[in-house]
Design an enzyme around this catalytic site. Structure first.
Site, PDB file in Angstrom:
ATOM      1  N   HIS A   1       5.344  10.632  37.733  1.00 60.32           N
ATOM      2  CA  HIS A   1       6.611  10.329  38.398  1.00 60.32           C
ATOM      3  C   HIS A   1       6.688   8.848  38.740  1.00 60.32           C
ATOM      4  O   HIS A   1       5.713   8.109  38.655  1.00 60.32           O
ATOM      5  CB  HIS A   1       6.779  11.159  39.672  1.00 60.32           C
ATOM      6  CG  HIS A   1       5.780  10.857  40.753  1.00 60.32           C
ATOM      7  ND1 HIS A   1       4.463  11.250  40.680  1.00 60.32           N
ATOM      8  CD2 HIS A   1       5.909  10.202  41.932  1.00 60.32           C
ATOM      9  CE1 HIS A   1       3.820  10.850  41.759  1.00 60.32           C
ATOM     10  NE2 HIS A   1       4.671  10.199  42.538  1.00 60.32           N
TER      11      HIS A   1
ATOM     12  N   ASP B   1       8.122   6.739  42.095  1.00 52.95           N
ATOM     13  CA  ASP B   1       8.476   7.070  43.472  1.00 52.95           C
ATOM     14  C   ASP B   1       9.954   6.841  43.751  1.00 52.95           C
ATOM     15  O   ASP B   1      10.505   5.779  43.444  1.00 52.95           O
ATOM     16  CB  ASP B   1       7.653   6.224  44.460  1.00 52.95           C
ATOM     17  CG  ASP B   1       6.206   6.686  44.513  1.00 52.95           C
ATOM     18  OD1 ASP B   1       5.938   7.887  44.273  1.00 52.95           O
ATOM     19  OD2 ASP B   1       5.337   5.839  44.805  1.00 52.95           O
TER      20      ASP B   1
ATOM     21  N   HIS C   1       3.107   7.131  37.804  1.00 51.83           N
ATOM     22  CA  HIS C   1       1.735   7.397  38.257  1.00 51.83           C
ATOM     23  C   HIS C   1       1.521   8.897  38.429  1.00 51.83           C
ATOM     24  O   HIS C   1       2.479   9.677  38.497  1.00 51.83           O
ATOM     25  CB  HIS C   1       1.392   6.624  39.534  1.00 51.83           C
ATOM     26  CG  HIS C   1       2.290   6.917  40.693  1.00 51.83           C
ATOM     27  ND1 HIS C   1       3.580   6.446  40.789  1.00 51.83           N
ATOM     28  CD2 HIS C   1       2.087   7.661  41.811  1.00 51.83           C
ATOM     29  CE1 HIS C   1       4.131   6.875  41.903  1.00 51.83           C
ATOM     30  NE2 HIS C   1       3.249   7.636  42.547  1.00 51.83           N
TER      31      HIS C   1
ATOM     32  N   ARG D   1       0.359   5.462  52.525  1.00 50.23           N
ATOM     33  CA  ARG D   1       1.272   4.739  51.618  1.00 50.23           C
ATOM     34  C   ARG D   1       2.416   4.122  52.385  1.00 50.23           C
ATOM     35  O   ARG D   1       2.980   4.769  53.273  1.00 50.23           O
ATOM     36  CB  ARG D   1       1.814   5.712  50.577  1.00 50.23           C
ATOM     37  CG  ARG D   1       2.563   5.012  49.435  1.00 50.23           C
ATOM     38  CD  ARG D   1       3.088   6.006  48.428  1.00 50.23           C
ATOM     39  NE  ARG D   1       4.485   6.284  48.677  1.00 50.23           N
ATOM     40  CZ  ARG D   1       5.186   7.227  48.053  1.00 50.23           C
ATOM     41  NH1 ARG D   1       4.619   8.000  47.151  1.00 50.23           N
ATOM     42  NH2 ARG D   1       6.460   7.401  48.338  1.00 50.23           N
TER      43      ARG D   1
HETATM   44  C1  SIN Z   1       1.694   9.214  45.209  1.00 52.40           C
HETATM   45  O1  SIN Z   1       2.335   9.818  44.372  1.00 52.40           O
HETATM   46  O2  SIN Z   1       2.169   8.275  45.840  1.00 52.40           O
HETATM   47  C2  SIN Z   1       0.262   9.620  45.473  1.00 52.40           C
HETATM   48  C3  SIN Z   1      -0.693   8.913  44.581  1.00 52.40           C
HETATM   49  C4  SIN Z   1      -2.129   9.225  44.935  1.00 52.40           C
HETATM   50  O3  SIN Z   1      -2.383   9.869  45.956  1.00 52.40           O
HETATM   51  O4  SIN Z   1      -3.006   8.790  44.192  1.00 52.40           O
END
Ligand code: SIN
Length: 289
Positions: A100, A102, A256, A271
């Site tokens: 995806h 973000d 990612h 995050r």
């Molecule tokens: C996310 O999608 O922001 C999580 C990525 C992760 O935890 O590695």
């Protein structure tokens, strides 16, 4: 504070590790400009051995744009812009466990995400990244021409609706389910990066519902092809986290995928997510039209 950065690429398509900078410190405009330059050039950048309080992570992130407050995931009580991404040993699914970009489900999607590792499983828990600029470059001229006139509909409805992967109950994260009012937003399928001018595909399997104006069966056929193409291994890099690692990725050109390969173990990250400066958002829209 002015710091001298060293940059080491980690893979052919994207990714570079930066050293020589302490992200907990107030950084000079020159250092921030150098980090930003590395980000847009390498699409995802990594730092090691950082120690960040939530307030320091917010201060660093806010140098790149206003910080987003996630519409479905409750942030920390003390810093609502900071989202804790936690998989408890008893959780079966992880957050972000599928390709995806973000917040593409928002009207103004996030430009960057800065993820900081606090607690990691003994093994596993890496994150994969895929360059959507490299994916675009590898398409035929004919398909590039077709895509440049197209837009796609994005929504949080599938992921965050009851039963959706992102809305599943977890031990330690508070994730709200999307109600019937969740919006659908149309974004160009090819984004022109406002800082580099490089083109990238902008569709993803989590949040892109359909190609605007196409029949569902037509849309599914092309999106299925693109979703397969976009994760080809030559477009990817893989980051093995350590406590104190930070990854900063550009959502305009990177997918990612957080791997869920550490059953029975805990992983805890924080995050912050960077929205565009209002002027940059306008530029991105104009450039993409
Ligand atoms: C996310 O999608 O922001 C999580 C990525 C992760 O935890 O590695």
């Amino acid at each position: 504070m002015n710091q001298t950065l060293s940059i080491r690429r980690v893979a052919g398509a994207l990714g570079a590790e930066l050293s020589g900078v302490d992200l907990s410190q107030p950084l000079s405009d020159d250092t921030i400009a150098a980090i930003r330059q590395a980000l847009v050039e390498h699409q995802v950048i990594f730092f090691r051995d950082q120690t960040l309080t939530p307030a320091q992570q917010v201060a660093f992130g806010a140098r790149f744009g206003p910080l987003n407050i996630h519409p479905y995931v409750t942030g920390m009580a003390s810093q609502p812009e900071v989202m804790e991404i936690i998989k408890e040993p008893s959780d079966k699914i992880n957050f972000g466990g599928g390709w995806h970009s973000d917040m593409s489900f928002l009207e103004t999607p996030a430009v960057g995400s800065i993820l900081y590792a606090l607690e990691l499983p003994e093994y596993g828990g890496d994150t994969l990244f895929a360059s959507q600029a490299a994916a675009y470059d590898a398409l035929s001229d004919g398909l590039k021409r077709t895509l440049e006139g197209l837009s796609a509909v994005h929504s949080a409805s599938r992921e965050y609706a009851p039963g959706g992967a992102s809305a599943q109950k977890r031990g330690a994260m508070q994730v709200a389910e999307a109600d019937g009012l969740v919006g659908e937003f149309v974004h160009p399928m090819v984004l022109i990066h406002p800082e580099t001018g490089r083109k990238a595909l902008y569709v993803n399997p989590a949040f892109t519902l359909k190609i605007d104006g196409w029949k569902p069966s037509e849309s599914k056929a092309l999106l299925d092809y693109l979703f397969q193409h976009c994760r080809y291994e030559a477009f990817t890099c893989r980051f093995a986290w350590q406590k104190g690692s930070v990854a900063f990725w550009d959502n305009r050109s990177v997918w990612h995928f957080a791997l869920n390969d550490y059953p029975g173990q805990r992983r805890r990250m924080r995050r912050v997510t960077v929205d565009p400066w209002p002027a940059m958002a306008a530029t991105a829209r104009v450039a993409a039209e």
